[in-house]
Write an enzyme that holds these catalytic residues in place. Sequence first.
Site, PDB file in Angstrom:
ATOM      1  N   GLY A  39       1.940   3.187   0.721  1.00  0.00           N
ATOM      2  CA  GLY A  39       2.959   2.568  -0.119  1.00  0.00           C
ATOM      3  C   GLY A  39       2.420   2.272  -1.507  1.00  0.00           C
ATOM      4  CG  HIS A  45       1.627   7.646  -3.932  1.00  0.00           C
ATOM      5  ND1 HIS A  45       1.368   6.472  -4.579  1.00  0.00           N
ATOM      6  CD2 HIS A  45       0.729   7.721  -2.918  1.00  0.00           C
ATOM      7  CE1 HIS A  45       0.371   5.844  -3.990  1.00  0.00           C
ATOM      8  NE2 HIS A  45      -0.051   6.581  -2.984  1.00  0.00           N
ATOM      9  CD  GLN A 163      -7.910   9.491   1.902  1.00  0.00           C
ATOM     10  OE1 GLN A 163      -8.128   8.318   2.165  1.00  0.00           O
ATOM     11  NE2 GLN A 163      -6.818   9.866   1.252  1.00  0.00           N
ATOM     12  CB  SER A 196      -1.955   1.420  -5.034  1.00  0.00           C
ATOM     13  OG  SER A 196      -1.262   2.588  -4.678  1.00  0.00           O
TER      14      SER A 196
HETATM   15  O1  PAF Z   1      -5.051   7.711   0.631  1.00  0.00           O
HETATM   16  C1  PAF Z   1      -4.418   6.826   1.243  1.00  0.00           C
HETATM   17  O2  PAF Z   1      -3.453   6.247   0.733  1.00  0.00           O
HETATM   18  C2  PAF Z   1      -4.848   6.430   2.647  1.00  0.00           C
HETATM   19  O3  PAF Z   1      -6.227   6.469   2.779  1.00  0.00           O
HETATM   20  C3  PAF Z   1      -4.175   7.285   3.733  1.00  0.00           C
HETATM   21  C4  PAF Z   1      -4.561   8.749   3.644  1.00  0.00           C
HETATM   22  C5  PAF Z   1      -2.656   7.154   3.607  1.00  0.00           C
HETATM   23  C6  PAF Z   1      -4.582   6.773   5.106  1.00  0.00           C
HETATM   24  O4  PAF Z   1      -4.223   5.446   5.290  1.00  0.00           O
END
Ligand code: PAF
Length: 293
Positions: A39, A45, A163, A196
Amino acid sequence: MAGSRASQPTVVRTRCELDGVLALARGAERRVGLVPTMGALHAGHAALLREARADADLVVTSIFVNPLQFAPGEDLHRYPRTWDADLETCAREGVDVVLAPDVADIYPDGPDGGVSVDPGPLGAVLEGAARPGHFRGVLTVVAALVGLVRPATAWFGAKDYQQLVLVRRMVRQLSQRVDVRGVPIVREPDGLALSSRNGYLDADQRRDATALWRALQAGSGRGSAGPAEVESAARAVLDGVSGLWPDYVSVVAPDLAKPPDSGPSRLLVAARIGETRLIDNAAVDLGLSAGGG
Ligand code: PAF
């Protein structure tokens, strides 16, 4: 209802509700795409959602602040929650389904239920060294979301470069049938990568935060001189800002291994400004003329 771009997305909160929506989509052989988020949606996003919209027949985005990826003392409880604005963004970007589960829907045995995804040694370096357990939490929730939604494709932002690499490795290692796509970083006009957490910064901190982008530019401009020079040029920029505490400045191969002597690599930086931890990264061509991005 799902599929119409001007309409509100369908909000589902439970496994059962999600299964109902997905059963209809699968019956109609619609390609399902997933954009996992926590969120507090911003233009970065929106770029992921747009890519998903252009590719998938049914776009699902999850909004779930995952407790398992926050260490004790981190910002889990103050992490921004902007539900109404997020829904507007989803409607604007043509999202079909917003999955907003409770913790119990994602973790039926609780977040510490004993089963989790081990990110391996690459989960313990860089961000993983500063945030122990973080990537275990990220991979576990992504595995759960992929299991629930069973998307053909899932999109992740390149700002969280480590990530992205670890999610790709997990998907390969666990034979998950999902195509993982990275989407380039979206930046403010002054270069600050959208995050964010930028909202935590006051005006002075916001100004200092541009040092991360300036450091990346200075470092990537030294690619022909090799990784040590890249790192020291980037670090010099960060060291020049008194309100900023650099954590790491690191050149790695695209898969996070030791950097090659020449060729495409990645420069990753992390710094703390006040209580806020910021990360950023850019491409570097080692041994060749300068690159960035
Ligand atoms: O990148 C993110 O916002 C978070 O690490 C994810 C991939 C939604 C996992 O909670």
